[in-house]
Scaffold this motif. Sequence first.
Motif, PDB file in Angstrom:
ATOM      1  N   THR A  24      -1.510  -2.348  -3.573  1.00 57.87           N
ATOM      2  CA  THR A  24      -2.513  -2.458  -4.641  1.00 57.87           C
ATOM      3  C   THR A  24      -3.905  -2.808  -4.148  1.00 57.87           C
ATOM      4  O   THR A  24      -4.893  -2.476  -4.807  1.00 57.87           O
ATOM      5  N   ASP A  25      -4.008  -3.486  -3.001  1.00 57.02           N
ATOM      6  CA  ASP A  25      -5.313  -3.962  -2.545  1.00 57.02           C
ATOM      7  C   ASP A  25      -6.301  -2.816  -2.304  1.00 57.02           C
ATOM      8  O   ASP A  25      -7.513  -2.991  -2.508  1.00 57.02           O
ATOM      9  N   ALA A  26      -5.818  -1.667  -1.857  1.00 53.76           N
ATOM     10  CA  ALA A  26      -6.714  -0.541  -1.580  1.00 53.76           C
ATOM     11  C   ALA A  26      -7.384  -0.019  -2.842  1.00 53.76           C
ATOM     12  O   ALA A  26      -8.464   0.597  -2.774  1.00 53.76           O
ATOM     13  N   PHE A  27      -6.766  -0.270  -4.011  1.00 56.52           N
ATOM     14  CA  PHE A  27      -7.269   0.314  -5.256  1.00 56.52           C
ATOM     15  C   PHE A  27      -8.004  -0.704  -6.128  1.00 56.52           C
ATOM     16  O   PHE A  27      -8.298  -0.419  -7.292  1.00 56.52           O
ATOM     17  N   GLU A  70      -6.392  -5.289   4.066  1.00 59.09           N
ATOM     18  CA  GLU A  70      -5.091  -5.062   4.693  1.00 59.09           C
ATOM     19  C   GLU A  70      -4.121  -4.489   3.651  1.00 59.09           C
ATOM     20  O   GLU A  70      -3.760  -5.171   2.696  1.00 59.09           O
ATOM     21  N   GLN A  71      -3.699  -3.253   3.861  1.00 58.34           N
ATOM     22  CA  GLN A  71      -2.852  -2.591   2.885  1.00 58.34           C
ATOM     23  C   GLN A  71      -2.171  -1.376   3.531  1.00 58.34           C
ATOM     24  O   GLN A  71      -2.443  -1.046   4.694  1.00 58.34           O
ATOM     25  N   ARG A  72      -1.285  -0.728   2.798  1.00 59.65           N
ATOM     26  CA  ARG A  72      -0.533   0.421   3.289  1.00 59.65           C
ATOM     27  C   ARG A  72      -1.017   1.742   2.706  1.00 59.65           C
ATOM     28  O   ARG A  72      -0.694   2.801   3.248  1.00 59.65           O
ATOM     29  N   ALA A  73      -1.753   1.683   1.614  1.00 65.53           N
ATOM     30  CA  ALA A  73      -2.030   2.898   0.858  1.00 65.53           C
ATOM     31  C   ALA A  73      -2.864   3.903   1.650  1.00 65.53           C
ATOM     32  O   ALA A  73      -2.590   5.112   1.602  1.00 65.53           O
ATOM     33  N   THR A  74      -3.894   3.454   2.382  1.00 72.02           N
ATOM     34  CA  THR A  74      -4.733   4.404   3.104  1.00 72.02           C
ATOM     35  C   THR A  74      -3.938   5.115   4.192  1.00 72.02           C
ATOM     36  O   THR A  74      -4.032   6.339   4.340  1.00 72.02           O
TER      37      THR A  74
END
Length: 580
Positions: free
Chosen positions: A52-55, A412-416
């Motif tokens: 969620t952090d990327a968005f 710090e995230q997984r989405a990208t």
Amino acid sequence: MSEAAAVLRSQSRMIVTSGHKDLGPLEFTGRIGGGLRADLKRRAPFYASDWTDAFRPENMQKSASIILYLFIAALAPAITFGSRFLDGTNGQFGVLEMIMSTAISGVLFSTFSGQPLSILGATGPFLAYTLVVYDLGIAMKLEFMPLYFWTCMWCAFITICVALFDLCALMKHVTMFSEDIFAGLISLIFIIDGIRPIIQNFSDGWFGGTSSMSLMSAMFEALLFFYTFGLAIYLSHFRRTPWLLRPLRNLFANFAVTISLVTASALAAIYKTETNLRMLNVEAELAPALTLSTGAKRPWIVNPMGIETEFPWWGIVFAILPAVGFAVLGYLDQNLTSVIVNRPSNNLKKGPGYHLDLFVRGALTLPVCAILGLPLSVASTVPSITHVISLTTYEVQQLPQGERKVPVKVVEQRATNFLIHVLIGCALLLAPVLKFLPRSVLQGVFFYMGIASLTGNNLFDRLFLWLVWEPKNYPAYTYIQKLPVKRVHLYTFVQLICLAILYGLKAIKETSVVFPFFMASLAIIRKALRFMFTAEELKYLDSYPDADEEDALEPQPDLENLPEEPKVAEAETAQKHTDI
């Protein structure tokens, strides 16, 4: 001790909290799976926020820009490596398989890994060792695809064992001595394999009795090669020029390789009818590169007991030997990149997961590549560093020597990472277009990657000192100021001999299977240098100064627009452990 080794040492220390000791992420736990469970415990609380952090509104623009940029930046090497796999394995797998490997491996790794900021892709040592396995199969009269399947499966088993038994902790013995030699091997693979076909074109033309038309084609391929390389070099430094507006300069610099590849291919298309250019061999449909003796394409699922001939039982046992080599390469590539990503100066908050990263490779990505017959992907240093830098917000600190940008927040995230590799998978639909790429253009990209990877390699920095005859003209390196020049040159000579032996072992077919083991032995050779150099000499030659000392010794220039734009130049400087 090198910066990476210093990070490893600090990360492996005991952390005292609430009256008891918690083992660091690179410390032996004494329990099977202890490090893996600790990684899971460390990362599990952040798994939801990783998606969620990327968005978040404040991160959306930054996330979108890096997804587009790294999609292009990762696709171009995948195409280039795919063409090298196609040539080196005589069509066993090629561009489509390399793109598919990058996409699938990246999606799996970004979803389940302990450090999802690492970007996966092909690297030079994995390319070289895959060709070694192919030559072994030819020598032993074994069908390559089943041999490759069992090699990858044994490698997966070994990698899982490494993760379960906390063997990532052994990385504390790897110093900059080994890292620079490993990076030097990657650079040599890119440089030599990039320019060799261009030179062979002329040797075949002048001495092979070919027609003048072939010589003209060789000259045109050389022109495309140097055009691609030269334009990529120029554009990669374009942000430092006074031309155009700053956003346009950054745009040209960030997409230097892509612009060079597209414009060179367009130039080739104009004169295609007048020359006999070698083009990229890509199937128009989504099918494996390997054509069977029947004229049909091989199935996507590899039969481990043989596709066209029966695979002998002893071949399964024999595959253990190259599997160990692959496991050693994967261990070094993956962990060196993870060390750089997780270093304290990057100010990451969610913690590393070294054992979990290897476990995901062993349990997921390696078996998938084995079953589908795909080249292997591993954490690639430069894209990973670029990924971290571009997701970081910096603040400027004023120092007596100048300004320095310090990271204050990292998304710090997984989405990208996940979406980058989803887009790479969608690029498989571009297969009909890829066949218009000239091979000489891809060789120019390959050569550029090799030259660019020399940046920041201390071995080559010290080799260039051999060309400076006046010691007073030497750069103000710390070891130059502290040590006699002859001792510096002796240390460089030892590293150069090790690099020559390493490349020689790789290049000679009879010995190529053992070059990963010699690479692993570099840590032992480094320890033996204590009998040749004093502790003080090794301190300066095989280490970076501590953070405080570094601030005092080295002025930190203001890196232009770093918070908003991916900094390829800084990523290149940081790639002492590069692995494209």
